[in-house]
Scaffold this motif. Structure first.
Motif, PDB file in Angstrom:
ATOM      1  N   LEU A 179       5.134   5.876  -4.575  1.00  0.00           N
ATOM      2  CA  LEU A 179       6.590   5.323  -5.486  1.00  0.00           C
ATOM      3  C   LEU A 179       5.719   4.478  -6.511  1.00  0.00           C
ATOM      4  CD1 LEU A 179       9.403   6.446  -3.879  1.00  0.00           C
ATOM      5  CD2 LEU A 179       8.092   8.169  -5.466  1.00  0.00           C
ATOM      6  N   SER A 180       5.488   4.101  -7.591  1.00  0.00           N
ATOM      7  CA  SER A 180       5.458   3.119  -8.344  1.00  0.00           C
ATOM      8  C   SER A 180       6.573   2.954  -9.966  1.00  0.00           C
ATOM      9  CB  SER A 180       4.037   3.158  -8.674  1.00  0.00           C
ATOM     10  OG  SER A 180       3.455   4.079  -9.717  1.00  0.00           O
ATOM     11  N   VAL A 191      14.813   5.982  -0.915  1.00  0.00           N
ATOM     12  CA  VAL A 191      13.522   6.289  -0.135  1.00  0.00           C
ATOM     13  C   VAL A 191      13.856   4.665   0.456  1.00  0.00           C
ATOM     14  CG1 VAL A 191      12.110   7.552  -0.754  1.00  0.00           C
ATOM     15  CG2 VAL A 191      12.120   4.693  -1.832  1.00  0.00           C
ATOM     16  N   ILE A 192      14.669   3.890  -0.364  1.00  0.00           N
ATOM     17  CA  ILE A 192      14.867   2.561   0.692  1.00  0.00           C
ATOM     18  C   ILE A 192      16.003   2.742   0.866  1.00  0.00           C
ATOM     19  CG2 ILE A 192      16.137  -0.075  -0.360  1.00  0.00           C
ATOM     20  CD1 ILE A 192      14.097   0.027  -1.914  1.00  0.00           C
ATOM     21  N   GLY A 314       5.888  10.207   4.652  1.00  0.00           N
ATOM     22  CA  GLY A 314       5.339  10.674   3.773  1.00  0.00           C
ATOM     23  C   GLY A 314       4.408   9.695   2.707  1.00  0.00           C
ATOM     24  N   GLY A 315       5.433   8.823   2.695  1.00  0.00           N
ATOM     25  CA  GLY A 315       4.867   7.991   1.377  1.00  0.00           C
ATOM     26  C   GLY A 315       4.280   6.389   1.079  1.00  0.00           C
ATOM     27  N   LEU A 316       4.767   5.887   0.219  1.00  0.00           N
ATOM     28  CA  LEU A 316       4.709   3.718   0.490  1.00  0.00           C
ATOM     29  C   LEU A 316       5.227   3.686  -1.065  1.00  0.00           C
ATOM     30  CD1 LEU A 316       0.587   3.394   0.778  1.00  0.00           C
ATOM     31  CD2 LEU A 316       2.753   2.943   2.259  1.00  0.00           C
ATOM     32  N   LEU A 317       6.349   2.984  -1.140  1.00  0.00           N
ATOM     33  CA  LEU A 317       6.861   2.480  -2.367  1.00  0.00           C
ATOM     34  C   LEU A 317       6.379   0.675  -2.701  1.00  0.00           C
ATOM     35  CD1 LEU A 317       9.714   2.428  -3.845  1.00  0.00           C
ATOM     36  CD2 LEU A 317      10.566   0.242  -1.526  1.00  0.00           C
ATOM     37  N   LEU A 318       5.677   0.699  -4.311  1.00  0.00           N
ATOM     38  CA  LEU A 318       4.815  -0.061  -4.247  1.00  0.00           C
ATOM     39  C   LEU A 318       4.687  -1.309  -5.395  1.00  0.00           C
ATOM     40  CD1 LEU A 318       1.891   2.277  -4.471  1.00  0.00           C
ATOM     41  CD2 LEU A 318       2.065   0.518  -2.226  1.00  0.00           C
ATOM     42  N   GLY A 340      -0.829  -1.681  -5.511  1.00  0.00           N
ATOM     43  CA  GLY A 340      -1.385   0.097  -5.329  1.00  0.00           C
ATOM     44  C   GLY A 340      -3.031  -0.118  -5.065  1.00  0.00           C
ATOM     45  N   MET A 341      -3.490  -0.806  -4.992  1.00  0.00           N
ATOM     46  CA  MET A 341      -5.284  -0.604  -4.344  1.00  0.00           C
ATOM     47  C   MET A 341      -4.617  -0.992  -3.054  1.00  0.00           C
ATOM     48  SD  MET A 341      -6.721  -3.100  -7.304  1.00  0.00           S
ATOM     49  CE  MET A 341      -8.278  -4.113  -6.236  1.00  0.00           C
ATOM     50  N   LEU A 342      -4.195  -2.004  -2.567  1.00  0.00           N
ATOM     51  CA  LEU A 342      -4.444  -1.478  -0.925  1.00  0.00           C
ATOM     52  C   LEU A 342      -3.540  -0.024  -0.714  1.00  0.00           C
ATOM     53  CD1 LEU A 342      -2.947  -4.993  -0.399  1.00  0.00           C
ATOM     54  CD2 LEU A 342      -4.556  -4.217   0.559  1.00  0.00           C
TER      55      LEU A 342
END
Length: 543
Positions: A179-180, A191-192, A314-318, A340-342
């Protein structure tokens, strides 16, 4: 009609710098990965708005040959001017007294929208699938694990019924979802809350940032010149700061950032920005010029102290969806890209190890804390709280000491725990602010400004600005605060009107430029911003 479904290894929501950097990095690490980016704007870059002075550190890491590939970084910063403004005067601060984070040698004045357009070309060249005009409307959650997203339905009428042009949204399923979406992302907010990602963080803090592009006479143009200001017009009722950047092609980019913790319900951020341009320090570069673009966008600026946990099942908040902007530099593009790269490094490692997806990518936190991104945000952790606690003068002195003498490593951490939408004064307590009428030369009205944002929404669609309780705007907000939505919205979306002896709250959703300020600043937290049809909203050409 049955929804179509597509399967991907990774779905990225948002084609901003963060999302595109993550997609490119994923393909660099494993060309076999099936990566999809969805973007609610009509085209990549359409919804991107930023000052912007760009630090190329993350781009150097992502694509060391960016110069050979024609990245749109052409105007290097040639000098910094920093002023403390009063209504009728200004004092230029000597460079030695300015926090070193605000010096810009080696940086570039860029259009982040154009950077994203170029990054999208690079992403597609390595096999990333990009779908502009598709809004990520809902998360697919099964057994408390995010499994992808649903794109929004198209062709739904304002009454909620399908029109002849109806097309159901698609299921885009993924092993991992990134999620960006930028500041106050619609899905990020969900999601938060669902996974309690902010349980150990300070409250997040926000500002609203304005930007206009002006074409000015050649004799007033100094390519590469950067001007930042503090003080007037925000020297009594609010905090924030202004900027003016000399780009190429005789363009000057001017803007004002206003913290959304202000307490006077009469304050109008839009009107403050219009006043700002009339100050002699700013007006000298704009007089005789032509305003060609206008926009506004909320900014996530709480920094490290307000950063939520960024991994969930299931994911990341970026990026700015999480709040990685470095407020001490007034820069968030390079930090979002690094975020995003990390994320890409974390996801690629997980999938390469045989992970079938759906796990909790806690390894991201380890990578983040070992990176220069964490180091930079840690050094800036006190910058915003100092300004909020002690004001521009004393807070600025603290930040000078912290940044220039101690490198951001003073052995204390300041916290700002007051939520931005709380603490608004009643209209009976607050000072009335008398704003001058626009002169049509330096200052303008809202509607002519929105026209320059190229905003379009299909009028026959459900309103994407949802009220939890329809009665609150009149019964509570009007009575206590003269309904501040009339003023904090930079696009004239909200009005209070009298019709047949009745007072009504009107939402002109077609004017919305997707800034998210209403979702943040409403004192009753009664407004929720959700995505309209894909392709709606502003279409910024060079922001």
């Amino acid at each position: 009609m049955e929804r179509e479904s597509m399967e991907f290894d990774v779905v990225v929501v948002g084609a901003g710098p963060c999302g595109l950097a993550s997609a490119i990095r994923l393909k660099q690490l494993n060309d076999e990965l099936n990566v999809c980016v969805v973007e609610k704007g009509a085209e990549v870059g359409a919804h991107i708005l930023s000052g912007a002075v760009f630090e190329p550190r993350a781009l150097d890491e992502l694509m060391p040959d960016w110069r050979d590939k024609g990245a749109p970084l052409t105007t290097e910063v040639t000098g910094d001017d920093i002023y403390l403004l009063k209504a009728d005067s200004a004092r230029q601060l000597p460079g030695a007294l300015v926090p070193k984070t605000m010096h810009n040698q080696g940086n570039y004045i860029i259009s982040v929208g154009n950077l994203c357009r170029w990054l999208a070309e690079q992403a597609e060249a390595v096999g990333v699938e990009i779908y502009p005009g598709f809004a990520a409307a809902e998360l697919i959650i099964e057994d408390e694990v995010v499994k992808g997203i649903l794109t929004g339905d198209m062709g739904v009428g304002a009454d909620g019924q399908p029109k002849d042009s109806y097309m159901p949204g698609m299921e885009l399923r993924a092993r991992y979802t990134l999620l960006s979406e930028g500041c106050r992302g619609h899905l990020g907010k969900q999601v938060i809350a669902r996974y309690h990602l902010d349980a150990d963080a300070d409250p997040q803090h926000y500002g609203i940032g304005f930007k206009e592009i002006w074409r000015v006479p050649a004799e007033q143009h100094q390519p590469g010149k950067v001007v930042h200001t503090a003080g007037w017009p925000l020297d009594g009722e609010g905090s924030g700061g202004g900027y003016l950047y000399h780009a190429d092609n005789n363009e000057v980019w001017v803007g004002l950032i206003i913290d959304l913790n202000y307490t006077n319900p009469h304050l109008s951020p839009f009107e403050e920005f219009q006043r700002y341009k009339t100050h002699p320090v700013i007006a000298q570069y704009l007089q005789g010029g032509e305003r060609t673009s206008y926009g506004a966008r909320a900014i996530t600026k709480g920094g490290l102290n307000a950063l939520p946990k960024q991994h969930f099942p299931g994911g990341l908040l970026l990026g700015c969806d999480a709040g990685t902007l470095n407020f001490s530099k007034i820069k968030g593009t390079h930090t979002a890209m690094k975020s995003g790269m990390l994320a890409a490094d974390t996801v690629a490692a997980a999938l390469d190890s045989g992970d079938q997806g759906g796990g909790d990518l806690a390894g991201y936190a380890t990578r983040f804390e070992a990176s220069w991104l964490y180091e930079e945000l840690y050094a800036a952790r006190n910058f915003g709280p100092a300004l909020h606690k002690y004001g521009a003068l004393m807070g600025g002195a603290f930040n000078y000491l912290d940044q220039n003498w101690f490198g951001g490593k003073l052995p204390l951490t300041l916290h700002d725990t007051k939520v931005d939408h709380l603490g608004m004064e009643s209209v009976a307590q607050a000072r009335i602010i008398d704003y001058p009428k626009p002169d049509g030369k330096l200052s303008f009205d809202r509607l002519s400004s929105v026209y320059l944002s190229n905003t379009f929404h299909e009028e026959d669609q459900p309103c994407h600005l949802k009220l939890t309780d329809d009665s609150i705007p009149i019964r509570v907000n009007l009575a206590q605060f003269d309904e501040p939505a009339q003023r904090y919205c930079p696009a004239g979306v909200y009005e209070v009107v009298e019709e047949q002896g009745q007072t009504r709250f009107v939402i002109n959703g077609q004017n919305c430029i997707h800034c998210k300020t209403c979702d943040i600043k409403d004192p009753s937290q009664n407004i929720t911003w959700v995505v309209p049809e894909g392709g709606s909203g502003p279409n910024y050409p060079n922001m």
